[in-house]
Design an enzyme around this catalytic site. Structure first.
Site, PDB file in Angstrom:
ATOM      1  N   GLU A  51      -6.436  -6.966  -0.481  1.00 54.58           N
ATOM      2  CA  GLU A  51      -6.794  -7.073   0.717  1.00 54.58           C
ATOM      3  C   GLU A  51      -8.130  -6.270   0.840  1.00 54.58           C
ATOM      4  O   GLU A  51      -8.471  -5.268   0.307  1.00 54.58           O
ATOM      5  CB  GLU A  51      -5.481  -6.050   1.468  1.00 54.58           C
ATOM      6  CG  GLU A  51      -5.855  -5.936   2.982  1.00 54.58           C
ATOM      7  CD  GLU A  51      -4.691  -5.114   3.663  1.00 54.58           C
ATOM      8  OE1 GLU A  51      -3.542  -5.337   3.166  1.00 54.58           O
ATOM      9  OE2 GLU A  51      -5.056  -4.421   4.288  1.00 54.58           O
ATOM     10  N   GLU A 110       0.884  -1.160  -0.059  1.00 52.79           N
ATOM     11  CA  GLU A 110       0.014  -0.090   0.072  1.00 52.79           C
ATOM     12  C   GLU A 110       0.915   1.262  -0.077  1.00 52.79           C
ATOM     13  O   GLU A 110       1.321   1.585   1.014  1.00 52.79           O
ATOM     14  CB  GLU A 110      -1.168   0.004   1.243  1.00 52.79           C
ATOM     15  CG  GLU A 110      -2.084  -0.988   1.276  1.00 52.79           C
ATOM     16  CD  GLU A 110      -2.930  -0.929   2.405  1.00 52.79           C
ATOM     17  OE1 GLU A 110      -2.775  -0.244   3.475  1.00 52.79           O
ATOM     18  OE2 GLU A 110      -4.239  -1.458   2.344  1.00 52.79           O
TER      19      GLU A 110
END
Length: 480
Positions: free
Chosen positions: A297, A197
């Site tokens: 995710e 991320e």
């Protein structure tokens, strides 16, 4: 033309998309990987990005959606207990997962977790669980354990460089992904996630990092690669028109969300409807532009990992995901004290007790198939190599190769397959190599026009790699 026959090489050589590991890992069951094959990007008839499997290739109706769990960051015993062969097998058997994501800590983080699982491990740093930069051996071994367990259970596994600043970790990432791709890149089970991320950095920064890591993987594997995007994987549309450079043409872009915190449609109302658009809108924009999107995710609760799952918001997100057949891994397969953790504190790697979040996710996973059928070898191998040769259409037609006489992409590099001989014509300084499915190089013509006699080879599937200048193509052929 002169006919050349070159004996098989004594040592194992590597094919451009795979390297045989020291010990072959054999699945103990027929699972989703045997049925679908290697995952690959492609577009449907409407030009929208999807994920497909090499067994059927890229065609409408053959989209592949796999669903499973993401392991928690590999720093705490309440997480690493499930980074085990037993933990993976238990999730396969009890949760019906098709994929597991191994979210590996990458820097020198040390949360004072103890490798032996105790609550206190003293002042000895070697007894602590630390990230890859501080303890590469420990973290690599954790990853290998999960990858090999996934292969044995015939499910997909995401090798996740779980970092928010991967662009500052290029050297370590190259070393790690090179090792992983070399060891496991020949298994259809394996997916590489390069950048978990990214925080508030530009897409050009993320792409610049990915463009350095992808070639390292492509030395050994043409498997699916996942790349994150700015602001915690909530802007996959940033890659439109400026995609990651990938010789294997098999890169997808991740979308992360937490149901309580992120919205599917509309906007947040603080801007012009573009930058403040809901995460679902941005994902849809990328998909409609032809990019393949993967939800590596997502959580049932709040973005910080806490919160109680909101049923209606989770339902809305699942409807969106199923509409576009997006694959996903739920955060998290752990007994961490967070609302999005799937397991209660009394759980262990052999026995799972579920939280509110875990029960909700298990309900979603219950609709996964409970049995699978292995696809034909020709479809699996041909689709895999076809995907590298011809993009979307190559994957589809490659999967259909099965007859005795095959034209091996003659229009591209002038190579034809007929009467058990490979003939090279109209190609300057071409190199043609023949490999078996384990990556062993069997024959080669280097730099001259000619032919390879295949008459002495047993029936079966083989790979042909043709290189001319900077162009390189791979094709499966089937000797009968």
């Amino acid at each position: 033309m002169k006919k050349l026959t070159i004996p098989a090489l004594a040592c194992a050589m590597t094919l451009g998309f795979g390297l045989a590991s020291a010990q072959t890992i054999t699945p103990t069951r027929v699972g989703p990987v045997s049925q679908y094959g290697q995952l690959m990007t492609g577009k449907n008839a409407a030009g929208e990005g999807r994920i497909y499997g090499s067994c059927q290739g890229v065609k409408d109706g053959a989209e592949v959606q796999v669903r499973g769990m993401s392991l928690y960051w590999s720093l705490l015993p309440k997480a690493t207990e499930f980074w085990t062969a037993e933990g993976v097998a238990t999730m396969v058997n009890d949760m019906n997962i098709q994929i597991v994501r191994a979210a590996m800590a990458t820097t020198s983080e040390d949360w004072w977790g103890c490798k032996d699982g105790n609550d206190k491990c003293g002042d000895d740093p070697s007894a602590h669980i630390r990230g890859y930069a501080a303890d590469p051996s420990y973290q690599t071994n954790l990853m290998k354990t999960v990858v090999e367990a996934a292969i044995k259970n015939d499910i997909y596994v995401i090798i996740d460089w779980h970092s928010h600043q991967a662009h500052e970790e290029v050297s370590d990432a190259k070393k790690f992904f090179g090792e992983m791709a070399q060891a496991y890149g020949q298994y259809d089970h394996v997916i590489f996630e390069l950048f978990n991320e990214p925080k508030e950095v530009s897409w050009s920064t993320v792409k610049g990092y990915a463009d350095q890591i992808v070639p390292v993987i492509r030395q050994y594997s043409d498997n699916l690669i996942l790349v994150g995007n700015p602001k915690w994987d909530q802007n996959p549309n940033d890659a439109i028109g400026n995609e990651v450079t990938d010789s294997g043409k098999n890169t997808a872009y991740t979308l992360h969300y937490y149901a309580n915190s992120h919205c599917v449609s509309g906007s947040y109302g603080w801007g012009d409807g573009n930058n403040d658009a809901c995460e679902g809108v941005k994902g849809e924009k990328a998909i409609k532009a032809g990019l393949s999107v993967f939800v590596s995710e997502w959580g049932t609760g709040d973005a910080n990992g806490g919160g109680t799952p909101n049923q209606s918001k989770n339902t809305e997100w699942q409807t969106y995901i199923n509409k576009y057949k997006l694959s996903w891994a739920n955060w998290s397969a752990s007994k961490i004290d967070e609302g999005t953790a799937a397991f209660q504190g009394g759980s262990n790697k052999n026995s799972l007790q579920y939280t509110t979040s875990g029960n909700l996710v298990k309900q979603y996973l219950s609709t996964n198939p409970t049995s699978y059928t292995a696809c034909a070898t020709g479809g699996s191998t041909g689709g895999q190599t076809g995907g590298q040769i011809g993009g979307q259409t190559g994957g589809q037609t490659g999967g259909q190769i099965g007859q005795a006489l095959v034209n091996v992409n003659a229009a591209t590099l002038g190579v034809t397959f007929s009467n058990k001989a490979l003939n090279i014509s109209g190609v300057n300084a071409a190199t043609v190599e023949l490999f078996d499915l384990k990556g062993n190089k069997l024959m080669m013509i280097d730099g001259v026009a000619g032919s390879l006699s295949l008459a002495a080879l047993p029936a079966g599937m083989y790979m042909v790699k043709v290189t001319s200048g900077s162009a390189s193509k791979i094709q499966a052929i089937n000797l009968k």
